[in-house]
Design a protein around this motif. Structure first.
Motif, PDB file in Angstrom:
ATOM      1  N   GLN A  45     -10.342  -2.678  -2.313  1.00  0.00           N
ATOM      2  CA  GLN A  45      -9.925  -3.430  -2.145  1.00  0.00           C
ATOM      3  C   GLN A  45      -9.998  -3.053  -0.770  1.00  0.00           C
ATOM      4  OE1 GLN A  45      -6.000  -5.229  -3.535  1.00  0.00           O
ATOM      5  NE2 GLN A  45      -6.500  -5.924  -5.593  1.00  0.00           N
ATOM      6  N   HIS A  46      -9.361  -2.704  -0.495  1.00  0.00           N
ATOM      7  CA  HIS A  46      -9.133  -2.278   1.012  1.00  0.00           C
ATOM      8  C   HIS A  46     -10.928  -1.110   2.108  1.00  0.00           C
ATOM      9  CE1 HIS A  46      -8.569   0.137   5.132  1.00  0.00           C
ATOM     10  NE2 HIS A  46      -8.767   1.027   5.084  1.00  0.00           N
ATOM     11  N   HIS A  47     -11.253  -0.912   0.805  1.00  0.00           N
ATOM     12  CA  HIS A  47     -13.154  -0.938   1.360  1.00  0.00           C
ATOM     13  C   HIS A  47     -13.971  -1.781   0.847  1.00  0.00           C
ATOM     14  CE1 HIS A  47     -11.861   3.289   2.290  1.00  0.00           C
ATOM     15  NE2 HIS A  47     -11.290   3.720   1.545  1.00  0.00           N
ATOM     16  N   ALA A  48     -13.718  -3.019   0.320  1.00  0.00           N
ATOM     17  CA  ALA A  48     -14.502  -3.705  -0.251  1.00  0.00           C
ATOM     18  C   ALA A  48     -14.828  -4.537   0.371  1.00  0.00           C
ATOM     19  CB  ALA A  48     -13.839  -4.624  -0.913  1.00  0.00           C
ATOM     20  N   PRO A  49     -16.412  -5.082   0.705  1.00  0.00           N
ATOM     21  CA  PRO A  49     -17.385  -5.272   2.122  1.00  0.00           C
ATOM     22  C   PRO A  49     -16.600  -6.945   2.304  1.00  0.00           C
ATOM     23  CG  PRO A  49     -18.369  -4.758   0.221  1.00  0.00           C
ATOM     24  CD  PRO A  49     -16.844  -4.379  -0.741  1.00  0.00           C
ATOM     25  N   ARG A  50     -16.229  -7.142   3.220  1.00  0.00           N
ATOM     26  CA  ARG A  50     -15.636  -8.042   3.893  1.00  0.00           C
ATOM     27  C   ARG A  50     -16.964  -9.083   4.148  1.00  0.00           C
ATOM     28  NH1 ARG A  50     -12.271  -5.391   3.330  1.00  0.00           N
ATOM     29  NH2 ARG A  50     -10.713  -4.558   4.781  1.00  0.00           N
TER      30      ARG A  50
ATOM     31  N   ALA B  87       0.738  -1.586   0.207  1.00  0.00           N
ATOM     32  CA  ALA B  87       0.461  -0.357   0.193  1.00  0.00           C
ATOM     33  C   ALA B  87       0.950   1.096   0.288  1.00  0.00           C
ATOM     34  CB  ALA B  87      -0.276  -0.103   1.238  1.00  0.00           C
ATOM     35  N   ASP B  88       1.817   0.679   1.129  1.00  0.00           N
ATOM     36  CA  ASP B  88       2.604   2.210   1.038  1.00  0.00           C
ATOM     37  C   ASP B  88       4.152   2.876  -1.355  1.00  0.00           C
ATOM     38  OD1 ASP B  88       2.443   2.581   3.184  1.00  0.00           O
ATOM     39  OD2 ASP B  88       3.711   1.844   3.768  1.00  0.00           O
ATOM     40  N   ASN B  89       3.806   1.798  -1.321  1.00  0.00           N
ATOM     41  CA  ASN B  89       4.588   1.840  -2.389  1.00  0.00           C
ATOM     42  C   ASN B  89       3.495   2.284  -2.971  1.00  0.00           C
ATOM     43  OD1 ASN B  89       6.370   0.767  -4.293  1.00  0.00           O
ATOM     44  ND2 ASN B  89       5.068  -0.600  -5.118  1.00  0.00           N
ATOM     45  N   ALA B  90       1.852   1.861  -3.561  1.00  0.00           N
ATOM     46  CA  ALA B  90       1.403   2.595  -4.474  1.00  0.00           C
ATOM     47  C   ALA B  90       0.959   4.093  -4.064  1.00  0.00           C
ATOM     48  CB  ALA B  90      -0.418   1.588  -4.024  1.00  0.00           C
ATOM     49  N   ARG B  91       1.069   4.574  -3.051  1.00  0.00           N
ATOM     50  CA  ARG B  91       1.190   5.713  -2.485  1.00  0.00           C
ATOM     51  C   ARG B  91       2.126   6.420  -2.692  1.00  0.00           C
ATOM     52  NH1 ARG B  91       3.266   7.834   2.345  1.00  0.00           N
ATOM     53  NH2 ARG B  91       3.446   6.190   2.693  1.00  0.00           N
TER      54      ARG B  91
ATOM     55  N   PHE C 185      -3.167   2.617  -7.074  1.00  0.00           N
ATOM     56  CA  PHE C 185      -3.722   3.569  -5.902  1.00  0.00           C
ATOM     57  C   PHE C 185      -4.683   2.791  -6.191  1.00  0.00           C
ATOM     58  CE2 PHE C 185      -4.625   7.965  -4.112  1.00  0.00           C
ATOM     59  CZ  PHE C 185      -4.126   6.680  -2.609  1.00  0.00           C
ATOM     60  N   GLY C 186      -5.943   3.507  -6.668  1.00  0.00           N
ATOM     61  CA  GLY C 186      -7.144   3.703  -6.630  1.00  0.00           C
ATOM     62  C   GLY C 186      -7.330   2.022  -6.657  1.00  0.00           C
ATOM     63  N   THR C 187      -7.070   0.929  -6.961  1.00  0.00           N
ATOM     64  CA  THR C 187      -7.318  -0.708  -6.942  1.00  0.00           C
ATOM     65  C   THR C 187      -7.122  -0.846  -5.755  1.00  0.00           C
ATOM     66  OG1 THR C 187      -6.552  -1.315  -9.034  1.00  0.00           O
ATOM     67  CG2 THR C 187      -6.538  -2.686  -6.995  1.00  0.00           C
TER      68      THR C 187
END
Length: 364
Positions: free
Chosen positions: A358-363, A289-293, A352-354
């Motif tokens: 994924q972070h906000h996808a429903p569990r 995630a850091d790499n993408a940001r 970054f958007g992907t």
């Protein structure tokens, strides 16, 4: 180690030879010798071999300073950083000590697996063509990715063992001499080929290393934008005035002052973004995630440099595009170098958007 006491003289030499280097599609010998004497080619030489093993922030600052004078020569210094990092991490001690016997040797290389290797008695038989290898005409050693039995590997050989085809014909960054390296039935000893297993063990493509490599692309771009700003500031200090106006000099125009402020702000923001990313890469264990940001931030810095130079050209007017005007050279260099894959804005946004999605996808 880097000799900062000679930095001003080094930059003077780079500026003096930048135009001729572009005409020759190759860095000037005087500029390369100045970098060698200053210790720039030892930026990523391991300390035990007399180098600096410099971190990402140091590399970024050094290449920015050089890019302010000659972006192409700074770029070659950056590719040397990348090649030396991979070599130091992935090859056995005997190969590393041979290559780094001269800590200031220039290395070139490419991570594109554009060749094939076949294991034979005595080593690996290599065939391939690697385009866009910056500084290849002046390098002592060349590193290149290749496939062996379908697996990614990396080889390092004396540059003289390869043929060079002069294929680099570009609008900008012309003096990088990023021509094509060719290997035809080249036998490479086993120890000079890093297998997929050795690459995995050395891990030269960890997120922190990727940020280091990104600095080698962005540093020269930020430096080129600063060099363009130097030219514009000199214009404001002269008796040049906006054409077809009653102003007696550029600084009398509120619009010109506004454009100068915007251009300066964009260049400063690009540098600050770059250095902030470099410091984080040097001090933190980076996640995917850091790499993408951080790649998103670097792409923004590249776009800031392009936008800044566009405003500078607006200020200068059409004469800024004259072949003898240094501004157009910086403009072309920024336009080309800021589109390197390390600074690709749409892929950075996509990645970054992907991650965000994924972070906000429903569990489940």
């Amino acid at each position: 180690m880097i000799d900062y006491s000679t930095e001003a003289e080094t930059l003077r030499i780079l500026r003096a030879h930048a135009e001729n280097a572009e005409h020759n599609d190759r860095p000037a010998a005087e500029s390369l010798e100045a970098l060698r004497k200053t210790g720039v080619f030892a930026l990523r030489t391991p300390r035990e071999y007399g180098g600096a093993w410099a971190d990402a922030e140091t590399v970024a600052r050094c290449l920015t300073d050089l890019g302010r004078a000659c972006p192409s020569t700074a770029w070659i210094a950056g590719t040397c950083v990348t090649s030396k990092n991979i070599t130091a991490k992935c090859f056995p001690d005997a190969v590393v000590s041979e290559i780094f016997t001269d800590p200031d040797a220039l290395l070139c290389g490419t991570g594109v697996p554009a060749g094939q290797g076949e294991r034979v008695p005595g080593g690996v038989r290599v065939n391939g063509r690697w385009p866009n290898v910056s500084g290849c005409e002046d390098a002592a050693w060349a590193g290149f990715a290749l496939l062996i039995d379908g697996e990614l590997s990396f080889a390092v050989v004396p540059a003289a063992d390869l043929t060079i085809e002069r294929t680099w014909h570009m609008a900008g960054m012309r003096a990088t001499g990023s021509h094509t390296l060719v290997a035809e039935d080249l036998l490479v000893s086993e120890e000079r080929v890093a297998s997929a297993e050795r690459l995995a063990a050395g891990n030269p493509f960890a997120f922190g290393d990727l940020m280091l490599y990104a600095m080698t692309a962005l540093g020269p771009v930020v430096g080129a934008a600063q060099g363009a700003l130097d030219a514009i500031n000199a214009m404001f200090a002269s008796d040049r005035k906006p054409f077809m106006t009653a102003y007696s000099r550029m600084g009398e125009s509120p619009g010109a002052r506004h454009w100068l402020a915007e251009a300066t702000h964009l260049v400063n923001r690009a540098e600050n973004t770059m250095l902030a990313v470099a410091r984080e890469a040097d001090t933190a264990e980076l996640s995917e995630a850091d790499n993408a940001r951080l790649h998103m931030a670097l792409a923004d810095a590249g776009r800031d440099c392009r936008a800044a130079v566009e405003r500078m050209l607006d200020l200068h007017g059409a004469s800024g595009f004259h072949n003898a005007n240094v501004l157009q050279r910086y403009w072309r260099d920024v336009a080309v170098a800021s589109r390197h894959p390390h600074l690709n804005p749409y892929l950075a946004t996509e990645t970054f958007g992907t991650g965000l999605a994924q972070h906000h996808a429903p569990r489940a």
